[in-house]
Design a protein around this motif. Structure first.
Motif, PDB file in Angstrom:
ATOM      1  N   PHE B 118      12.662  37.244  14.867  1.00 15.82           N
ATOM      2  CA  PHE B 118      12.283  35.991  14.205  1.00 15.82           C
ATOM      3  C   PHE B 118      12.058  34.863  15.204  1.00 15.82           C
ATOM      4  CE2 PHE B 118      14.098  37.875  10.226  1.00 15.82           C
ATOM      5  CZ  PHE B 118      12.883  37.892   9.564  1.00 15.82           C
ATOM      6  N   THR B 119      12.808  34.880  16.308  1.00 13.32           N
ATOM      7  CA  THR B 119      12.560  33.813  17.286  1.00 13.32           C
ATOM      8  C   THR B 119      11.144  33.930  17.852  1.00 13.32           C
ATOM      9  OG1 THR B 119      13.317  35.061  19.198  1.00 13.32           O
ATOM     10  CG2 THR B 119      14.965  33.789  18.027  1.00 13.32           C
ATOM     11  N   ARG B 120      10.594  35.142  17.794  1.00 10.39           N
ATOM     12  CA  ARG B 120       9.226  35.305  18.303  1.00 10.39           C
ATOM     13  C   ARG B 120       8.190  34.867  17.293  1.00 10.39           C
ATOM     14  NH1 ARG B 120       7.737  40.654  20.941  1.00 10.39           N
ATOM     15  NH2 ARG B 120       5.986  39.361  21.502  1.00 10.39           N
ATOM     16  N   MET B 121       8.611  34.565  16.066  1.00 10.28           N
ATOM     17  CA  MET B 121       7.639  34.172  15.057  1.00 10.28           C
ATOM     18  C   MET B 121       7.384  32.672  15.037  1.00 10.28           C
ATOM     19  SD  MET B 121       7.775  36.767  12.006  1.00 10.28           S
ATOM     20  CE  MET B 121       9.068  36.220  11.011  1.00 10.28           C
ATOM     21  N   PHE B 122       8.259  31.906  15.694  1.00  8.79           N
ATOM     22  CA  PHE B 122       8.038  30.458  15.709  1.00  8.79           C
ATOM     23  C   PHE B 122       6.732  30.136  16.422  1.00  8.79           C
ATOM     24  CE2 PHE B 122      12.874  30.311  15.820  1.00  8.79           C
ATOM     25  CZ  PHE B 122      12.947  30.191  14.455  1.00  8.79           C
ATOM     26  N   PRO B 123       5.971  29.182  15.888  1.00 13.92           N
ATOM     27  CA  PRO B 123       4.739  28.810  16.583  1.00 13.92           C
ATOM     28  C   PRO B 123       5.053  28.190  17.949  1.00 13.92           C
ATOM     29  CG  PRO B 123       5.086  27.476  14.597  1.00 13.92           C
ATOM     30  CD  PRO B 123       6.163  28.480  14.619  1.00 13.92           C
ATOM     31  N   ASN B 124       4.353  28.659  18.969  1.00 13.92           N
ATOM     32  CA  ASN B 124       4.585  28.149  20.331  1.00 13.92           C
ATOM     33  C   ASN B 124       4.449  26.647  20.414  1.00 13.92           C
ATOM     34  OD1 ASN B 124       4.760  30.749  21.007  1.00 13.92           O
ATOM     35  ND2 ASN B 124       2.749  30.897  21.953  1.00 13.92           N
ATOM     36  N   VAL B 125       3.426  26.140  19.703  1.00 13.19           N
ATOM     37  CA  VAL B 125       3.184  24.704  19.819  1.00 13.19           C
ATOM     38  C   VAL B 125       4.368  23.908  19.288  1.00 13.19           C
ATOM     39  CG1 VAL B 125       0.672  24.746  19.864  1.00 13.19           C
ATOM     40  CG2 VAL B 125       1.843  24.804  17.680  1.00 13.19           C
ATOM     41  N   GLY B 126       5.095  24.502  18.339  1.00 15.35           N
ATOM     42  CA  GLY B 126       6.267  23.815  17.799  1.00 15.35           C
ATOM     43  C   GLY B 126       7.415  23.791  18.785  1.00 15.35           C
ATOM     44  N   ILE B 127       7.545  24.826  19.595  1.00 15.67           N
ATOM     45  CA  ILE B 127       8.618  24.840  20.602  1.00 15.67           C
ATOM     46  C   ILE B 127       8.194  24.032  21.824  1.00 15.67           C
ATOM     47  CG2 ILE B 127      10.102  26.302  22.005  1.00 15.67           C
ATOM     48  CD1 ILE B 127       9.615  28.549  20.050  1.00 15.67           C
ATOM     49  N   ALA B 128       6.915  24.179  22.201  1.00 16.71           N
ATOM     50  CA  ALA B 128       6.452  23.522  23.422  1.00 16.71           C
ATOM     51  C   ALA B 128       6.482  21.997  23.302  1.00 16.71           C
ATOM     52  CB  ALA B 128       5.035  23.989  23.752  1.00 16.71           C
ATOM     53  N   LEU B 129       6.311  21.494  22.088  1.00 15.54           N
ATOM     54  CA  LEU B 129       6.277  20.031  21.911  1.00 15.54           C
ATOM     55  C   LEU B 129       7.588  19.353  22.338  1.00 15.54           C
ATOM     56  CD1 LEU B 129       5.033  17.383  20.570  1.00 15.54           C
ATOM     57  CD2 LEU B 129       6.074  18.183  18.466  1.00 15.54           C
ATOM     58  N   PRO B 130       8.737  19.710  21.711  1.00 15.34           N
ATOM     59  CA  PRO B 130       9.976  19.059  22.162  1.00 15.34           C
ATOM     60  C   PRO B 130      10.344  19.411  23.590  1.00 15.34           C
ATOM     61  CG  PRO B 130      10.414  20.635  20.399  1.00 15.34           C
ATOM     62  CD  PRO B 130       8.951  20.579  20.549  1.00 15.34           C
ATOM     63  N   ILE B 131      10.011  20.643  24.014  1.00 15.36           N
ATOM     64  CA  ILE B 131      10.304  21.024  25.397  1.00 15.36           C
ATOM     65  C   ILE B 131       9.553  20.087  26.348  1.00 15.36           C
ATOM     66  CG2 ILE B 131       9.917  22.822  27.137  1.00 15.36           C
ATOM     67  CD1 ILE B 131      12.071  23.754  25.438  1.00 15.36           C
ATOM     68  N   SER B 132       8.297  19.855  26.026  1.00 16.86           N
ATOM     69  CA  SER B 132       7.493  18.979  26.872  1.00 16.86           C
ATOM     70  C   SER B 132       8.050  17.553  26.891  1.00 16.86           C
ATOM     71  CB  SER B 132       6.047  19.016  26.363  1.00 16.86           C
ATOM     72  OG  SER B 132       5.306  17.992  26.928  1.00 16.86           O
TER      73      SER B 132
END
Lengths: 296, 277
Positions: B118-132
């Protein structure tokens, strides 16, 4: 509780780094994004304004429908081609290993490069148009179409369904090997005895396929559909390379809102919508189409 | 016999599967051919109304330009170092964890693996935004460290998944007998289990290396001026540099093609989808 920690201290120690990493760098960011999407950038209070704003914008609605169309079209095409190839590669024939290697080529090509290669093919002055042009010239020569006909190069990237098709084709080109291998593994796990039995009963190839292969392949198909659907919904690289701004999808929309317009809250809302779509699709598929058979 | 005689569908298949396969193989190969061809063709062959399918005017000019431009090596180094570091850290974090997961009771293991899925199902853009956003604050934009941290997000669940499968097939009895001989648990893990798992770990880390080498989304979010190789390709696509794009794309592809070819027999379904067993 204390006993548990004493008994398993080594295990906990070994698994701790991974758990912490996933919590801090995956779970927390996802929650942050969801939270960002519900916060108004100006007033800093909880609100649904970002979502109202998004669905009020034409380009977001377009991104939304583009994403859905790409996903559905992509799933149908990839599963069809993947299944055909898997069925062919299950046969035994001369040169099978050679063809298997050829078919797997796209796995050795980065997604972004497959986008570039197909950019050349789908360019207005690209190779597909040139091929169509040569075919029409040939047909003119043998007189099938009128010699007054002039082929006008197709602008594939002009937006609309043609561009979506181009993106779907590019994605299909890249992932067909994976789909084929997943389905092939499923096919190979079906016992030969079942086929022998159906042959003895005089079933035709189509009957065998419909009544034996497809039902027994269901777990593999389920897994492939879920894996592919998730990747199709969040498709990002290929639209970025192939289509640019006139064909947004939700992921590229979220990126541009953040990078070009510096709206992390709007971007967060768009990403949250994407997350919700993915979750809805996966649960609907498991509930109604697979009915829990494939993943049980 | 009668039904078999009427099996027209079966006959069509028997006749058509091979031509069909040839068509699929051609469609698969042509884009790669065109890409390489453009990188070694004179502009006359490419930038016309009617591009040629064969190489009429061969040239190495684009390759020379790219190799000597001074823009290739910084990007190449960044991609190479980041991919290598990502692979090393992924092994160190994921190996012990996947060993533990592989020894869990079946039900718990299934839940853990499903969580990883399930962690692989999260949209990348959603994780990359706060990370950025976070990395801007931490001054990690454009750094190797930042990108390695980001690439691990995607690669850790992936490699864990593969390695759980590797450890699962190593019998627990081996460890037990080592422990009866007086080895501690850590000791039996290091000198019995890990050596048996080494080939699996090596293959998994190569796949991680490749994924990081190709990675585009996080790199795009986390780079402002120092491009990785995939970003360099994207940069030239936007600039409309036909030949540079083709050359950079070919350079990016070479290691991927080599490693994928070498690992062909490991390209099994459970590596690719990260299967649920």
């Amino acid at each position: 509780m204390k006993k548990f920690f004493q008994k398993y201290h080594l295990e906990i120690l070994l698994i701790l780094p991974l758990t912490l990493y996933i919590m801090y760098f995956t779970l927390l960011p996802v929650l942050t994004t969801i939270n960002l999407g519900f916060i108004n950038a100006d007033t800093n209070v909880f609100s649904l304004e970002n979502y109202e704003y998004l669905f009020g914008r034409d380009d977001f609605r377009k991104a939304f429908s583009n994403t859905v169309i790409i996903s559905i079209l992509g799933l149908i095409m990839q599963l069809t081609v993947g299944l055909i190839l898997a069925l062919i590669l299950k046969k035994t024939f001369k040169g099978k290993g050679f063809f298997r290697a050829l078919i797997l080529t796209p796995m050795g090509v980065p997604t972004i490069v497959s986008g570039v290669a197909l950019l050349y093919i789908f360019d207005t002055q690209g190779y597909l148009n040139e091929l169509i042009y040569r075919v029409t010239e040939g047909l003119k020569y043998i007189g099938i179409i009128a010699s007054s006909y002039k082929f006008i190069p197709i602008d594939w990237a002009s937006g609309g369904i043609r561009t979506l098709f181009m993106i779907v084709f590019a994605d299909m080109w890249k992932v067909t090997p994976i789909v084929t291998l997943l389905l092939l593994a499923g096919l190979e796990s079906i016992s030969l005895q079942v086929y022998e039995a159906s042959q003895i009963d005089g079933a035709s190839k189509w009957q065998t396929f419909k009544n034996i292969t497809l039902p027994l392949l269901k777990p593999s198909i389920t897994m492939t559909v879920i894996i592919r659907a998730v990747d199709l919904f969040r498709i990002f690289e290929l639209p970025m390379i192939l289509a640019g701004k006139n064909t947004p999808v939700i992921a590229t929309f979220a990126f541009e809102e953040y990078r070009l317009y510096n709206n992390p809250n709007i971007s967060g809302a768009a990403a949250t919508i994407l997350l919700v779509i993915i979750m809805i699709f996966v649960s609907l598929y498991l509930k109604y189409i697979d009915k829990g058979e494939g993943l049980a | 016999m009668k039904t078999i005689g009427k099996d027209r569908f079966g006959k069509i298949i028997d006749k058509s599967y091979f031509p069909l396969l040839v068509v699929f193989a051609l469609v698969t190969l042509i884009p790669v051919y065109i890409l390489v061809k453009i990188s070694i063709s004179e502009p006359v062959d490419v930038l016309t109304q009617h591009p040629t399918f064969l190489i009429h005017n061969f040239t190495l000019e684009h390759w020379e330009k790219v190799l000597t431009s001074g823009r290739l090596w910084p990007a190449f180094t960044k991609s190479f170092v980041v991919a290598t570091l990502t692979a090393i850290f992924a092994i160190f974090i994921a190996t012990p964890a996947s060993y533990v997961i592989s020894r869990l009771p079946k039900k718990v293991k299934y839940i853990v693996i499903l969580t990883l899925f399930f962690t692989r199902m999260f949209p990348n853009v959603g994780i990359a935004l706060p990370i950025s956003v976070k990395f801007i604050r931490w001054n990690l934009m454009d750094t190797y460290t930042g990108l390695v941290l980001a690439h691990l997000i995607e690669q850790l669940p992936f490699i864990t998944w593969i390695l759980v499968g590797t450890f699962e097939v190593i019998p627990v009895d081996l460890e037990k007998s080592a422990m009866i001989d007086g080895a501690s648990r850590i000791r039996s893990l290091i000198s019995i289990v890990i050596p048996i798992a080494t080939p699996g770990i090596a293959v998994a880390s190569l796949f991680v290396w490749l994924n990081s080498w190709n990675e585009f989304t996080y790199a795009l979010y986390l780079s402002l001026s120092e491009n990785t190789l995939p970003l360099q390709v994207y940069y030239y696509v936007n600039r409309g540099g036909f030949f540079q794009t083709a050359t950079y794309a070919t350079i990016l592809t070479i290691p991927v093609a080599l490693i994928t070819y070498a690992l062909q027999r490991y390209l099994k379904s459970d590596y690719l989808g990260g299967a649920i067993k």
